[in-house]
Scaffold this motif. Structure first.
Motif, mmCIF file in Angstrom:
data_model
loop_
_atom_site.group_PDB
_atom_site.id
_atom_site.type_symbol
_atom_site.label_atom_id
_atom_site.label_comp_id
_atom_site.label_asym_id
_atom_site.label_seq_id
_atom_site.Cartn_x
_atom_site.Cartn_y
_atom_site.Cartn_z
ATOM 1 N N ASP A 74 0.829 -1.203 0.000
ATOM 2 C CA ASP A 74 0.000 0.000 0.000
ATOM 3 C C ASP A 74 0.865 1.256 0.000
ATOM 4 O O ASP A 74 0.542 2.247 -0.665
ATOM 5 N N GLN A 75 1.973 1.219 0.748
ATOM 6 C CA GLN A 75 2.871 2.372 0.756
ATOM 7 C C GLN A 75 3.527 2.576 -0.609
ATOM 8 O O GLN A 75 3.646 3.709 -1.090
ATOM 9 N N LEU A 76 3.946 1.471 -1.240
ATOM 10 C CA LEU A 76 4.551 1.572 -2.565
ATOM 11 C C LEU A 76 3.555 2.095 -3.592
ATOM 12 O O LEU A 76 3.902 2.936 -4.434
ATOM 13 N N LEU A 77 2.323 1.607 -3.529
ATOM 14 C CA LEU A 77 1.294 2.103 -4.441
ATOM 15 C C LEU A 77 1.068 3.601 -4.236
ATOM 16 O O LEU A 77 0.936 4.353 -5.204
ATOM 17 N N GLY A 78 1.048 4.018 -2.975
ATOM 18 C CA GLY A 78 0.880 5.442 -2.684
ATOM 19 C C GLY A 78 2.028 6.272 -3.231
ATOM 20 O O GLY A 78 1.816 7.349 -3.800
ATOM 21 N N ASP A 79 3.258 5.767 -3.087
ATOM 22 C CA ASP A 79 4.424 6.479 -3.612
ATOM 23 C C ASP A 79 4.339 6.637 -5.129
ATOM 24 O O ASP A 79 4.636 7.705 -5.671
ATOM 25 N N VAL A 80 3.930 5.555 -5.803
ATOM 26 C CA VAL A 80 3.827 5.605 -7.268
ATOM 27 C C VAL A 80 2.740 6.584 -7.701
ATOM 28 O O VAL A 80 2.923 7.365 -8.646
ATOM 29 N N LEU A 81 1.607 6.568 -7.018
ATOM 30 C CA LEU A 81 0.517 7.486 -7.358
ATOM 31 C C LEU A 81 0.945 8.938 -7.190
ATOM 32 O O LEU A 81 0.622 9.797 -8.016
ATOM 33 N N GLU A 83 4.062 10.043 -7.288
ATOM 34 C CA GLU A 83 5.054 10.331 -8.334
ATOM 35 C C GLU A 83 4.374 10.663 -9.661
ATOM 36 O O GLU A 83 4.772 11.599 -10.353
ATOM 37 N N GLN A 84 3.355 9.893 -10.003
ATOM 38 C CA GLN A 84 2.652 10.120 -11.267
ATOM 39 C C GLN A 84 1.900 11.450 -11.252
ATOM 40 O O GLN A 84 1.931 12.196 -12.233
ATOM 41 N N ALA A 85 1.226 11.733 -10.135
ATOM 42 C CA ALA A 85 0.488 12.993 -10.027
ATOM 43 C C ALA A 85 1.447 14.182 -10.015
ATOM 44 O O ALA A 85 1.158 15.227 -10.605
ATOM 45 N N ALA A 86 2.579 14.039 -9.362
ATOM 46 C CA ALA A 86 3.575 15.111 -9.313
ATOM 47 C C ALA A 86 4.144 15.373 -10.701
ATOM 48 O O ALA A 86 4.337 16.534 -11.101
ATOM 49 N N LYS A 87 4.406 14.311 -11.450
ATOM 50 C CA LYS A 87 4.929 14.464 -12.807
ATOM 51 C C LYS A 87 3.934 15.208 -13.683
ATOM 52 O O LYS A 87 4.310 16.098 -14.461
ATOM 53 N N TYR A 96 4.994 18.132 -4.315
ATOM 54 C CA TYR A 96 3.586 17.910 -4.648
ATOM 55 C C TYR A 96 2.830 17.367 -3.437
ATOM 56 O O TYR A 96 1.742 17.855 -3.091
ATOM 57 N N ALA A 97 3.410 16.345 -2.784
ATOM 58 C CA ALA A 97 2.743 15.735 -1.636
ATOM 59 C C ALA A 97 2.542 16.743 -0.519
ATOM 60 O O ALA A 97 1.477 16.790 0.104
ATOM 61 N N GLN A 98 3.558 17.574 -0.293
ATOM 62 C CA GLN A 98 3.455 18.567 0.779
ATOM 63 C C GLN A 98 2.378 19.603 0.465
ATOM 64 O O GLN A 98 1.566 19.954 1.330
ATOM 65 N N GLN A 151 -5.045 10.637 3.188
ATOM 66 C CA GLN A 151 -6.242 11.050 2.465
ATOM 67 C C GLN A 151 -5.916 11.408 1.021
ATOM 68 O O GLN A 151 -6.678 11.091 0.098
ATOM 69 N N LEU A 152 -4.769 12.040 0.808
ATOM 70 C CA LEU A 152 -4.325 12.370 -0.548
ATOM 71 C C LEU A 152 -4.161 11.098 -1.371
ATOM 72 O O LEU A 152 -4.620 11.025 -2.514
ATOM 73 N N VAL A 153 -3.512 10.096 -0.785
ATOM 74 C CA VAL A 153 -3.320 8.819 -1.492
ATOM 75 C C VAL A 153 -4.665 8.172 -1.783
ATOM 76 O O VAL A 153 -4.895 7.651 -2.882
ATOM 77 N N ASP A 154 -5.577 8.208 -0.820
ATOM 78 C CA ASP A 154 -6.912 7.634 -1.037
ATOM 79 C C ASP A 154 -7.620 8.333 -2.190
ATOM 80 O O ASP A 154 -8.279 7.689 -3.018
ATOM 81 N N ASN A 155 -7.482 9.651 -2.240
ATOM 82 C CA ASN A 155 -8.110 10.419 -3.324
ATOM 83 C C ASN A 155 -7.528 10.034 -4.684
ATOM 84 O O ASN A 155 -8.253 9.888 -5.671
ATOM 85 N N LEU A 156 -6.205 9.885 -4.731
ATOM 86 C CA LEU A 156 -5.557 9.498 -5.982
ATOM 87 C C LEU A 156 -5.949 8.085 -6.392
ATOM 88 O O LEU A 156 -6.166 7.808 -7.576
ATOM 89 N N ARG A 157 -6.059 7.194 -5.413
ATOM 90 C CA ARG A 157 -6.446 5.807 -5.714
ATOM 91 C C ARG A 157 -7.864 5.741 -6.265
ATOM 92 O O ARG A 157 -8.157 4.934 -7.154
ATOM 93 N N SER A 158 -8.735 6.563 -5.734
ATOM 94 C CA SER A 158 -10.129 6.524 -6.182
ATOM 95 C C SER A 158 -10.280 6.985 -7.629
ATOM 96 O O SER A 158 -11.265 6.659 -8.288
ATOM 97 N N LYS A 159 -9.297 7.737 -8.124
ATOM 98 C CA LYS A 159 -9.360 8.244 -9.498
ATOM 99 C C LYS A 159 -8.610 7.359 -10.487
ATOM 100 O O LYS A 159 -8.719 7.568 -11.697
#
Length: 199
Positions: A74-81, A83-87, A96-98, A151-159
């Motif tokens: 789950d942490q790795l998936l969050g990191d990838v999400l 990274e992709q959103a930041a890119k 971006y995360a901050q 919550q940010l990761v959850d939001n990214l996962r939902s999309k």
């Protein structure tokens, strides 16, 4: 304990870790782990002996190994999400995360500090609210930042509809004796097992 340590240490090596999961049905079960007098002992045989000797501990270690892997996944998936959103936003991942998490942080109020202090007064060692207000606020601020990132990761996962998790949870075969209490049809495709304290 040695088996538990060996199983947990396997997490650092992806291919062998998947093979050495207790209860695995992969080709890794046929891995030879010892040999004596020309007689080979496989991982499958070793796990079967563990099951016979201490099924409860084996199941506990299996579940612990799975849960730790799932948490790290789950942490790795969050990191990838992130990274992709930041890119896509043209930002570094940490920036971006901050920035995005800051939009989700709930500010710590005086009522939050008072509630936390009252709930943990027995650990205050006689220190007053005034003495602990700063440390309590810092602690709650840190908790809120972690919650905001989650919550940010959850939001990214939902999309993101492309996420697929193939890590399988452990499954156990429960043998039922003819005298065991049951409800419903014996031919039902699913069996629910309720554990109690009786031996």
């Amino acid at each position: 304990m040695l088996l538990a340590t060996a199983a947990l240490s396997a997490c650092g090596d992806a291919p062998s870790a998947a093979q050495q999961t207790p209860g695995s049905t992969s080709a890794g079960d046929q891995e030879v782990v010892a040999e004596v007098g020309g007689r080979r002992i496989t991982l499958k045989e070793l796990d079967a002996k563990w099951e016979e000797f201490d099924a409860a501990e084996r199941n506990r270690v299996t579940q612990l190994l799975y849960q730790n892997r799932r948490n790290m996944l789950d942490q790795l998936l969050g990191d990838v999400l992130i990274e992709q959103a930041a890119k896509a936003a043209g930002l570094a991942p940490d920036v971006y995360a901050q920035q995005e998490a800051a939009k989700l942080v709930q500010p710590v109020t005086e009522a939050d500090i008072l509630e936390f202090y009252n709930q943990n007064k027995d650990r205050a060692n006689g220190r007053t609210l005034e003495q602990l207000r700063g440390p309590v606020k810092d602690f709650l601020d840190g908790q809120r930042r972690l919650q905001a990132k989650a919550q940010l990761v959850d939001n990214l996962r939902s999309k993101d509809t492309s996420i697929m998790v193939m890590l399988e949870p452990p499954r156990y075969t429960v043998e039922l004796a003819s005298h065991d209490p049951v409800r419903g049809e014996a031919t039902a495709p699913i069996t629910l097992v309720e554990f109690s304290d009786y031996q």
